[in-house]
Design a protein around this motif. Structure first.
Motif, PDB file in Angstrom:
ATOM      1  N   CYS A  89       0.863  -1.175   0.000  1.00 59.07           N
ATOM      2  CA  CYS A  89       0.000   0.000   0.000  1.00 59.07           C
ATOM      3  C   CYS A  89       0.904   1.232   0.000  1.00 59.07           C
ATOM      4  O   CYS A  89       2.034   1.194   0.498  1.00 59.07           O
ATOM      5  N   LEU A  90       0.427   2.310  -0.561  1.00 60.77           N
ATOM      6  CA  LEU A  90       1.272   3.465  -0.826  1.00 60.77           C
ATOM      7  C   LEU A  90       0.941   4.635   0.093  1.00 60.77           C
ATOM      8  O   LEU A  90      -0.197   4.805   0.521  1.00 60.77           O
ATOM      9  N   PRO A  91       1.936   5.481   0.368  1.00 62.56           N
ATOM     10  CA  PRO A  91       1.679   6.666   1.194  1.00 62.56           C
ATOM     11  C   PRO A  91       0.893   7.717   0.431  1.00 62.56           C
ATOM     12  O   PRO A  91       0.848   7.714  -0.805  1.00 62.56           O
ATOM     13  N   ASP A  92       0.285   8.608   1.159  1.00 62.41           N
ATOM     14  CA  ASP A  92      -0.514   9.690   0.603  1.00 62.41           C
ATOM     15  C   ASP A  92       0.391  10.706  -0.095  1.00 62.41           C
ATOM     16  O   ASP A  92       1.241  11.316   0.557  1.00 62.41           O
ATOM     17  N   PRO A  93       0.250  10.900  -1.416  1.00 57.86           N
ATOM     18  CA  PRO A  93       1.128  11.845  -2.122  1.00 57.86           C
ATOM     19  C   PRO A  93       0.959  13.286  -1.658  1.00 57.86           C
ATOM     20  O   PRO A  93       1.915  14.061  -1.669  1.00 57.86           O
ATOM     21  N   GLY A  94      -0.252  13.654  -1.261  1.00 57.93           N
ATOM     22  CA  GLY A  94      -0.462  15.007  -0.767  1.00 57.93           C
ATOM     23  C   GLY A  94       0.316  15.271   0.505  1.00 57.93           C
ATOM     24  O   GLY A  94       0.841  16.372   0.719  1.00 57.93           O
ATOM     25  N   LEU A 144       3.150  13.687   1.359  1.00 59.10           N
ATOM     26  CA  LEU A 144       4.569  13.749   1.006  1.00 59.10           C
ATOM     27  C   LEU A 144       4.936  15.110   0.430  1.00 59.10           C
ATOM     28  O   LEU A 144       5.992  15.670   0.743  1.00 59.10           O
ATOM     29  N   LEU A 145       4.072  15.638  -0.438  1.00 61.78           N
ATOM     30  CA  LEU A 145       4.341  16.918  -1.090  1.00 61.78           C
ATOM     31  C   LEU A 145       3.973  18.114  -0.227  1.00 61.78           C
ATOM     32  O   LEU A 145       4.218  19.251  -0.616  1.00 61.78           O
ATOM     33  N   ARG A 146       3.363  17.853   0.929  1.00 60.60           N
ATOM     34  CA  ARG A 146       2.947  18.904   1.852  1.00 60.60           C
ATOM     35  C   ARG A 146       2.009  19.909   1.168  1.00 60.60           C
ATOM     36  O   ARG A 146       2.166  21.136   1.286  1.00 60.60           O
ATOM     37  N   LEU A 147       1.048  19.375   0.467  1.00 59.16           N
ATOM     38  CA  LEU A 147       0.064  20.219  -0.197  1.00 59.16           C
ATOM     39  C   LEU A 147      -0.907  20.796   0.830  1.00 59.16           C
ATOM     40  O   LEU A 147      -1.131  20.196   1.882  1.00 59.16           O
ATOM     41  N   PRO A 148      -1.502  21.950   0.529  1.00 66.44           N
ATOM     42  CA  PRO A 148      -2.533  22.492   1.429  1.00 66.44           C
ATOM     43  C   PRO A 148      -3.721  21.539   1.499  1.00 66.44           C
ATOM     44  O   PRO A 148      -3.996  20.775   0.572  1.00 66.44           O
ATOM     45  N   LYS A 149      -4.457  21.594   2.615  1.00 67.51           N
ATOM     46  CA  LYS A 149      -5.518  20.624   2.872  1.00 67.51           C
ATOM     47  C   LYS A 149      -6.561  20.516   1.763  1.00 67.51           C
ATOM     48  O   LYS A 149      -6.998  19.407   1.437  1.00 67.51           O
ATOM     49  N   PRO A 184      -8.409  15.441  -1.088  1.00 66.46           N
ATOM     50  CA  PRO A 184      -8.925  14.608  -2.182  1.00 66.46           C
ATOM     51  C   PRO A 184      -7.938  13.528  -2.622  1.00 66.46           C
ATOM     52  O   PRO A 184      -8.345  12.402  -2.948  1.00 66.46           O
ATOM     53  N   LEU A 185      -6.631  13.867  -2.628  1.00 67.88           N
ATOM     54  CA  LEU A 185      -5.639  12.859  -2.989  1.00 67.88           C
ATOM     55  C   LEU A 185      -5.578  11.759  -1.934  1.00 67.88           C
ATOM     56  O   LEU A 185      -5.437  10.581  -2.263  1.00 67.88           O
ATOM     57  N   ALA A 186      -5.664  12.149  -0.664  1.00 65.81           N
ATOM     58  CA  ALA A 186      -5.654  11.151   0.410  1.00 65.81           C
ATOM     59  C   ALA A 186      -6.845  10.209   0.278  1.00 65.81           C
ATOM     60  O   ALA A 186      -6.737   8.995   0.494  1.00 65.81           O
ATOM     61  N   ARG A 187      -7.998  10.768  -0.083  1.00 65.39           N
ATOM     62  CA  ARG A 187      -9.218   9.966  -0.253  1.00 65.39           C
ATOM     63  C   ARG A 187      -9.019   8.939  -1.374  1.00 65.39           C
ATOM     64  O   ARG A 187      -9.392   7.768  -1.227  1.00 65.39           O
ATOM     65  N   ARG A 188      -8.433   9.372  -2.467  1.00 71.19           N
ATOM     66  CA  ARG A 188      -8.179   8.448  -3.578  1.00 71.19           C
ATOM     67  C   ARG A 188      -7.170   7.374  -3.178  1.00 71.19           C
ATOM     68  O   ARG A 188      -7.331   6.187  -3.511  1.00 71.19           O
ATOM     69  N   ASP A 219      10.694  11.402   8.936  1.00 72.68           N
ATOM     70  CA  ASP A 219      12.129  11.194   8.736  1.00 72.68           C
ATOM     71  C   ASP A 219      12.515  11.688   7.346  1.00 72.68           C
ATOM     72  O   ASP A 219      12.306  10.996   6.353  1.00 72.68           O
ATOM     73  N   ARG A 220      13.069  12.874   7.286  1.00 68.43           N
ATOM     74  CA  ARG A 220      13.416  13.498   5.997  1.00 68.43           C
ATOM     75  C   ARG A 220      14.426  12.673   5.218  1.00 68.43           C
ATOM     76  O   ARG A 220      14.487  12.759   3.988  1.00 68.43           O
ATOM     77  N   ARG A 221      15.220  11.835   5.905  1.00 69.79           N
ATOM     78  CA  ARG A 221      16.226  11.035   5.214  1.00 69.79           C
ATOM     79  C   ARG A 221      15.616  10.059   4.227  1.00 69.79           C
ATOM     80  O   ARG A 221      16.293   9.600   3.296  1.00 69.79           O
ATOM     81  N   LEU A 222      14.346   9.716   4.422  1.00 67.69           N
ATOM     82  CA  LEU A 222      13.727   8.672   3.608  1.00 67.69           C
ATOM     83  C   LEU A 222      13.225   9.178   2.264  1.00 67.69           C
ATOM     84  O   LEU A 222      12.886   8.382   1.398  1.00 67.69           O
ATOM     85  N   LEU A 223      13.156  10.494   2.076  1.00 64.24           N
ATOM     86  CA  LEU A 223      12.633  11.060   0.833  1.00 64.24           C
ATOM     87  C   LEU A 223      13.738  11.733   0.031  1.00 64.24           C
ATOM     88  O   LEU A 223      14.641  12.355   0.588  1.00 64.24           O
ATOM     89  N   SER A 224      13.621  11.625  -1.293  1.00 63.18           N
ATOM     90  CA  SER A 224      14.559  12.296  -2.178  1.00 63.18           C
ATOM     91  C   SER A 224      14.235  13.786  -2.227  1.00 63.18           C
ATOM     92  O   SER A 224      13.292  14.260  -1.593  1.00 63.18           O
ATOM     93  N   VAL A 225      14.996  14.526  -3.018  1.00 67.19           N
ATOM     94  CA  VAL A 225      14.800  15.971  -3.065  1.00 67.19           C
ATOM     95  C   VAL A 225      13.450  16.349  -3.649  1.00 67.19           C
ATOM     96  O   VAL A 225      12.958  17.452  -3.392  1.00 67.19           O
ATOM     97  N   ASP A 226      12.817  15.473  -4.425  1.00 63.88           N
ATOM     98  CA  ASP A 226      11.510  15.833  -4.988  1.00 63.88           C
ATOM     99  C   ASP A 226      10.367  15.607  -3.991  1.00 63.88           C
ATOM    100  O   ASP A 226       9.221  15.943  -4.284  1.00 63.88           O
ATOM    101  N   ARG A 227      10.677  15.004  -2.827  1.00 61.56           N
ATOM    102  CA  ARG A 227       9.720  14.766  -1.746  1.00 61.56           C
ATOM    103  C   ARG A 227       8.583  13.826  -2.147  1.00 61.56           C
ATOM    104  O   ARG A 227       7.635  13.635  -1.391  1.00 61.56           O
TER     105      ARG A 227
END
Length: 324
Positions: free
Chosen positions: A157-162, A164-169, A174-178, A208-216
Motif C-alpha cells: 500500500c502506498l503513502p498519501d502523495p499530498g 509527502l508533497l505537503r500540499l494544502p488541505k 482529495p488525494l488522500a481519499r483516492r 524522517d526526511r532522510r527517507l525522501l529524495s529531493v523531490d519529496r
C-alpha cells in the motif's frame, strides 16, 4: 544492478543478481493448491518487478548511472544456495495501472518469474480521470495472471502523495481519499492472492526526511533500502529461504535545504509544468469540490462516497482467484 526498462531488454549482471532477457513464453498455470512458497524455495529465484517510478528506482541513483531502487537492492538478497536471483525490472516512470496490464504483464509472463512485485496506483490518483473501478480491474488482471502462473506476489500500500508533497488541505484531502481507496483495493487483492504485503504507507515518510529524495515524492536511497529490507523481512517471515538482509540504510546523507532548492530550480519547475495540463486543473477541480463540501459541513460524505466506490469496485471483480 541494472534494471530492464522495456520488454526484452538485456543487461549485464551486476550487484549479485543476474538480469536476463526473457526467452520462453509462459504456458498454462500452476495447479490448484500448489504451495507457491515451497515452489519458490526449490529453484533459483526469478524475480520481476512491475510498477511505476517508485519501483523503477527514482530517487536512488545507481553506482553505474541510472536508477537502482528497492527492487534491485532486494534482488541481491534473494540468493538460494548461493545461486543469485535472475532479475528483470519492467517498471517505468509514469506508469498507470492499465500500463501494467497492457505492457508490463506480457513481458513479465514471458520472463516466467517465481517471484513478482506489483506496486502501482500512485499515478492513478494524480490523474483527472481517476476511476477506482478501472484501477481495481487492471490490478486484479495482473495479480491473477501472475498468481495463476505460480509466482509468489509482492504488493504494497502506498503513502498519501499530498502528505509527502505537503500540499494544502483542500488539495491534499482529495488525494488522500483516492489513495485510501486504492490501498483498500490493494489490501483486498493481496489477501485474495496470498501476496506478501508491505505496509509502505505506514513507514515514517513525513517524520524522517532522510527517507525522501529531493523531490519529496520518491524515496531517497535510504527510503529504497528500507523498502527492500521490509520486503525481505516479510518474505523470510513467510518461510522463504533468502540471502542476508539488505542494509536498511545505505549510509548516504539526507538531502539538505540547498539540494531541495537546487532540484526545484533545475528540475522541479519542469516536473510541475509537464503535469500541469492534467494534474493541476484536476487538483483545482478537486479542491473546489472539497471547499464546497466543507462549506456545507459535509466533507465526510465525500469520504463515504469514495469508500463505497472502492467496495463496489471490489464486489464487481470475478470472485475466484483460480479462474482460468
Amino acid at each position: 544492478m541494472s534494471a530492464g526498462r522495456t520488454a526484452g531488454a538485456q543487461h549485464p549482471a551486476r550487484g549479485g543478481a543476474v538480469a536476463e532477457r526473457p526467452q520462453v513464453p509462459a504456458q498454462g498455470g500452476a495447479p490448484d493448491g500448489v504451495d507457491h512458497a515451497r515452489r519458490a524455495r526449490r529453484a533459483p529465484v526469478r524475480f520481476t518487478a512491475l510498477g511505476d517510478s517508485l519501483t523503477e528506482g527514482v530517487g536512488d541513483p545507481g553506482p553505474e548511472g541510472g536508477w537502482r531502487g528497492w527492487a534491485a537492492v532486494l534482488a541481491r538478497s534473494l540468493a538460494v544456495d548461493g545461486d543469485p536471483a535472475t532479475f528483470s525490472n519492467l517498471a517505468r516512470s509514469g506508469a498507470l495501472s492499465h500500463d501494467l496490464a497492457r505492457e508490463q504483464l506480457p513481458a513479465a509472463r514471458e520472463f516466467r518469474p517465481n517471484l513478482a512485485a506489483v506496486v502501482i496506483g500512485g499515478n492513478d490518483t494524480l490523474r483527472t480521470g481517476f476511476d477506482i473501478h478501472r484501477t481495481a480491474r487492471e490490478l486484479d488482471t495482473v495479480l491473477h495472471a501472475l498468481h495463476h502462473d505460480g509466482a509468489v506476489l509482492l504488493t504494497a500500500c502506498l503513502p498519501d502523495p499530498g502528505l509527502l508533497l505537503r500540499l494544502p488541505k483542500p488539495l491534499a484531502r482529495p488525494l488522500a481519499r483516492r489513495m485510501l481507496a486504492v490501498n483498500r483495493v490493494v489490501h483486498a487483492l493481496s489477501d485474495r492472492y496470498g501476496a506478501v504485503h508491505l505496509h509502505l504507507a505506514e513507514l515514517p515518510w513525513s517524520a524522517d526526511r532522510r527517507l525522501l529524495s529531493v523531490d519529496r515524492l520518491h524515496p531517497s536511497a535510504a527510503g529504497h533500502h528500507l523498502i527492500a529490507e521490509g520486503f525481505h523481512a516479510r518474505l523470510r517471515a513467510a518461510g522463504h529461504t533468502l540471502g542476508p538482509a539488505p542494509a536498511a540504510d545505505p549510509g548516504e546523507p539526507a538531502p539538505g535545504r540547498l539540494a531541495d532548492a537546487w532540484w526545484m530550480a533545475t528540475r522541479g519547475t519542469r516536473w510541475v509544468a509537464e503535469r500541469s495540463t492534467d494534474l493541476i486543473p484536476g487538483l483545482l477541480a478537486l479542491a473546489a469540490a472539497e471547499s464546497v463540501a466543507r462549506l456545507r459541513g459535509a466533507p465526510a460524505r465525500l469520504d463515504e462516497q469514495m469508500a463505497r466506490a472502492a467496495g463496489t469496485a471490489l464486489a464487481g471483480l470475478p470472485g475466484d482467484p483460480r479462474r482460468g
